[in-house]
Structure formats: structure tokens, C-alpha cells
Design a protein around this motif. Structure first.
Motif, PDB file in Angstrom:
ATOM      1  N   VAL A 276      -9.943  58.040  31.314  1.00  7.56           N
ATOM      2  CA  VAL A 276     -10.213  59.131  30.373  1.00  7.56           C
ATOM      3  C   VAL A 276      -9.019  59.203  29.429  1.00  7.56           C
ATOM      4  CG1 VAL A 276     -10.643  61.588  30.070  1.00  7.56           C
ATOM      5  CG2 VAL A 276     -11.588  60.399  32.058  1.00  7.56           C
ATOM      6  N   ILE A 277      -9.266  59.015  28.142  1.00 11.47           N
ATOM      7  CA  ILE A 277      -8.206  58.981  27.145  1.00 11.47           C
ATOM      8  C   ILE A 277      -8.339  60.189  26.235  1.00 11.47           C
ATOM      9  CG2 ILE A 277      -7.138  57.670  25.272  1.00 11.47           C
ATOM     10  CD1 ILE A 277      -9.502  55.777  27.438  1.00 11.47           C
ATOM     11  N   GLY A 278      -7.258  60.921  26.071  1.00  8.64           N
ATOM     12  CA  GLY A 278      -7.228  62.050  25.159  1.00  8.64           C
ATOM     13  C   GLY A 278      -6.331  61.751  23.974  1.00  8.64           C
ATOM     14  N   LEU A 279      -6.905  61.789  22.768  1.00 13.62           N
ATOM     15  CA  LEU A 279      -6.137  61.493  21.568  1.00 13.62           C
ATOM     16  C   LEU A 279      -6.221  62.658  20.586  1.00 13.62           C
ATOM     17  CD1 LEU A 279      -7.868  58.509  22.189  1.00 13.62           C
ATOM     18  CD2 LEU A 279      -6.038  57.821  20.668  1.00 13.62           C
ATOM     19  N   PRO A 280      -5.112  63.371  20.350  1.00  9.73           N
ATOM     20  CA  PRO A 280      -5.116  64.344  19.258  1.00  9.73           C
ATOM     21  C   PRO A 280      -5.415  63.615  17.944  1.00  9.73           C
ATOM     22  CG  PRO A 280      -3.171  64.605  20.653  1.00  9.73           C
ATOM     23  CD  PRO A 280      -3.824  63.326  21.060  1.00  9.73           C
ATOM     24  N   TRP A 281      -6.120  64.277  17.038  1.00  6.00           N
ATOM     25  CA  TRP A 281      -6.481  63.614  15.787  1.00  6.00           C
ATOM     26  C   TRP A 281      -5.242  63.149  15.025  1.00  6.00           C
ATOM     27  CZ3 TRP A 281     -11.028  61.789  15.482  1.00  6.00           C
ATOM     28  CH2 TRP A 281     -12.133  62.470  15.999  1.00  6.00           C
ATOM     29  N   GLY A 282      -4.139  63.846  15.206  1.00 12.11           N
ATOM     30  CA  GLY A 282      -2.913  63.442  14.526  1.00 12.11           C
ATOM     31  C   GLY A 282      -2.345  62.132  15.016  1.00 12.11           C
ATOM     32  N   GLU A 283      -2.778  61.678  16.203  1.00 14.71           N
ATOM     33  CA  GLU A 283      -2.299  60.418  16.766  1.00 14.71           C
ATOM     34  C   GLU A 283      -3.283  59.274  16.542  1.00 14.71           C
ATOM     35  OE1 GLU A 283       0.609  59.548  18.258  1.00 14.71           O
ATOM     36  OE2 GLU A 283       1.291  61.500  17.530  1.00 14.71           O
ATOM     37  N   VAL A 284      -4.400  59.536  15.880  1.00 17.19           N
ATOM     38  CA  VAL A 284      -5.398  58.491  15.622  1.00 17.19           C
ATOM     39  C   VAL A 284      -5.079  57.827  14.288  1.00 17.19           C
ATOM     40  CG1 VAL A 284      -7.832  57.994  15.232  1.00 17.19           C
ATOM     41  CG2 VAL A 284      -7.159  59.697  16.944  1.00 17.19           C
ATOM     42  N   ALA A 285      -4.898  56.503  14.327  1.00 19.31           N
ATOM     43  CA  ALA A 285      -4.621  55.761  13.097  1.00 19.31           C
ATOM     44  C   ALA A 285      -5.906  55.402  12.371  1.00 19.31           C
ATOM     45  CB  ALA A 285      -3.823  54.498  13.415  1.00 19.31           C
ATOM     46  N   SER A 286      -6.911  54.945  13.113  1.00 18.76           N
ATOM     47  CA  SER A 286      -8.172  54.556  12.484  1.00 18.76           C
ATOM     48  C   SER A 286      -9.259  54.430  13.532  1.00 18.76           C
ATOM     49  CB  SER A 286      -8.014  53.223  11.736  1.00 18.76           C
ATOM     50  OG  SER A 286      -7.713  52.169  12.651  1.00 18.76           O
ATOM     51  N   LEU A 287     -10.484  54.369  13.051  1.00 21.06           N
ATOM     52  CA  LEU A 287     -11.670  54.115  13.876  1.00 21.06           C
ATOM     53  C   LEU A 287     -12.326  52.859  13.333  1.00 21.06           C
ATOM     54  CD1 LEU A 287     -12.769  57.810  13.922  1.00 21.06           C
ATOM     55  CD2 LEU A 287     -12.505  56.496  16.027  1.00 21.06           C
ATOM     56  N   ARG A 288     -12.435  51.833  14.175  1.00 20.71           N
ATOM     57  CA  ARG A 288     -12.913  50.530  13.723  1.00 20.71           C
ATOM     58  C   ARG A 288     -14.286  50.213  14.305  1.00 20.71           C
ATOM     59  NH1 ARG A 288      -7.485  46.741  14.483  1.00 20.71           N
ATOM     60  NH2 ARG A 288      -6.138  47.882  13.009  1.00 20.71           N
ATOM     61  N   SER A 289     -15.059  49.492  13.531  1.00 20.97           N
ATOM     62  CA  SER A 289     -16.385  49.036  13.964  1.00 20.97           C
ATOM     63  C   SER A 289     -16.533  47.576  13.590  1.00 20.97           C
ATOM     64  CB  SER A 289     -17.490  49.858  13.296  1.00 20.97           C
ATOM     65  OG  SER A 289     -17.402  51.214  13.630  1.00 20.97           O
ATOM     66  N   SER A 290     -16.712  46.736  14.603  1.00 19.85           N
ATOM     67  CA  SER A 290     -17.023  45.320  14.361  1.00 19.85           C
ATOM     68  C   SER A 290     -18.076  44.920  15.375  1.00 19.85           C
ATOM     69  CB  SER A 290     -15.757  44.464  14.451  1.00 19.85           C
ATOM     70  OG  SER A 290     -15.104  44.662  15.697  1.00 19.85           O
ATOM     71  N   TYR A 291     -17.682  44.148  16.380  1.00 20.17           N
ATOM     72  CA  TYR A 291     -18.612  43.853  17.468  1.00 20.17           C
ATOM     73  C   TYR A 291     -18.574  44.938  18.542  1.00 20.17           C
ATOM     74  CZ  TYR A 291     -19.089  39.278  15.335  1.00 20.17           C
ATOM     75  OH  TYR A 291     -19.349  38.267  14.437  1.00 20.17           O
TER      76      TYR A 291
END
Length: 230
Positions: free
Chosen positions: A93-108
Motif C-alpha cells: 500500500v503506497i501513499g503519495l501526497p500530491w506534492g510528491e508526485v512527479a507525473s502519471l505515465r501511461s504506456s503498456y
């Protein structure tokens, strides 16, 4: 003449907190339920009708398989709140504050990249290349109709065309973005809106799902002992 009393801020009802948006895979949920039914049917049949070592092997197999089925089908979910993104994967279970998110990627696969460079896969938002191809085909068809000056999409709004009752409209043919890509767009919008918020800062947390790992390991050990002593 009397004036009505004004309520103090402390006496006013609290504003309800915004609930997290929960993203799960319907196909995984359906598949998990079906697998659990099959495992339960075969396992309990062997447990109560088997002879010799068969009941023990069935018990060990169920202790091993059931947590794994739950981990990979029913358990995965993504919880998107105003302050953080919580990812419930099969074993973590991973908790990431939005301030620590660099990007959201979509590929495969769909994944979130933390500012530290760590990547975390979004198990509950799987990528469907088939759905993407169908969405692209619908998008190309809608663009071709628009280029020909067709107004089918506008005629379908609010009428039978939006429900598929009138053929030839872009609205009736479905969305021009795959479902999981639309979900990722929603998450990116939340990221852009909340990444600088003071309440959306903090540290990334990772917790191992011992409630899944422990019974699976116990079942594997029991199964291995039964096979070794057979």
C-alpha cells in the motif's frame, strides 16, 4: 425589537470531508469472484470427500491460493483524495501526497512516478490496448464525419441518438478515449490542481500487506512439507 442570534463558528455543523474517488477494475473483480468460487468448490469437495492425504493437500492449497487470488483481483484499488493518492497493490500500500508526485505515465501499464524517481504501478487501472484501438477508431470516424460536415453528434444529444437509437452519430458509437485513459486524465487534473496545496505535502509511505503475504507463505510451507513427506 429582537434580532435572531447568530451561530458561532464552533456551533455550526462541520463541513463534510471530500470522499476519495475509488478506481477498481470491474473485470478483475468479476474474475476474482469466479476464481474463488471454483477454488472453494474444488477445495471443499476434496477436503470433505477426499481420502488419505488429499484433504490436507486441499487445505494447504486453499491457504496458498485464496490469498493470492484476492491479492491480484479483489484487493487492488486506487484512492484519489484531495491531499494524497493511495495505491493498494497486491502486496503493498503506497501513499503519495500530491506534492510528491512527479507525473502519471501511461504506456503498456499505468504508473505514478514520485519526485524521488521511484515508480509505482497502478494495478487496479490496467491498460487495454484493444480498448485504445477501438477508441482511436471511433475518434477517427468522428473526425471523418466532422470533416464531411455531418451533424449527427449534435442531433443525438438529448435524443435517441445518444442512446444508440439513431445510427451514424459519433455520440452513439462510444467515447473516443479508453476508460483507463480517461481515469488517468482525471488523476492528472487532480495532480495539477492540488500539487502546490499546503495540505498535499508530506512523505511517501510504503506498507507491505502482511495480511496477504503471511497466509500465502504459510500455505506454501505446509504444501511443501506435505509433498516432501509424501
Amino acid at each position: 425589537m429582537t434580532t435572531p442570534d447568530h451561530q458561532s463558528p464552533a456551533s455550526q455543523p462541520p463541513v463534510p470531508a471530500t470522499q476519495d474517488r475509488i478506481y477498481r477494475s470491474p473485470m478483475a473483480l468479476a474474475g476474482g469472484v469466479m476464481l474463488l468460487l471454483v477454488v472453494g468448490w474444488l477445495g471443499f469437495d476434496a477436503l470433505f470427500q477426499g481420502h488419505g492425504r488429499t484433504p490436507w493437500l486441499a487445505l494447504a492449497g486453499m491457504i496458498l491460493v485464496v490469498p493470492l487470488v484476492i491479492a491480484f483481483t479483489l484487493r487492488p484499488a486506487v484512492f484519489a483524495g484531495e491531499d494524497r493518492l493511495r495505491i493498494r497493490n497486491p502486496f503493498r500500500v503506497i501513499g503519495l501526497p500530491w506534492g510528491e508526485v512527479a507525473s502519471l505515465r501511461s504506456s503498456y501499464s499505468n504508473e505514478v512516478v514520485a519526485k524521488s524517481g521511484r515508480k509505482y504501478q497502478l494495478w487496479s487501472i490496467p491498460v487495454s490496448l484493444r480498448a485504445r484501438k477501438k477508441a482511436e477508431a471511433r475518434k477517427s470516424k468522428a473526425a471523418a464525419e466532422a470533416a464531411r460536415g455531418g451533424g449527427g453528434a449534435s442531433r443525438g444529444l438529448g435524443g435517441l441518438g445518444a442512446l444508440g437509437g439513431v445510427g451514424g452519430s459519433a455520440a452513439a458509437s462510444g467515447p473516443t478515449r479508453a476508460d483507463t485513459d480517461q481515469v488517468m486524465d482525471e488523476l492528472r487534473d487532480t495532480l495539477e490542481r492540488r500539487r502546490e496545496a499546503e495540505s498535499a505535502q508530506g512523505e511517501v509511505t510504503v506498507r507491505w500487506a502482511y495480511e496477504v503475504i503471511a497466509p500465502a507463505v504459510a500455505g506454501a510451507v505446509l504444501f511443501a512439507i506435505l509433498l516432501a513427506t509424501g
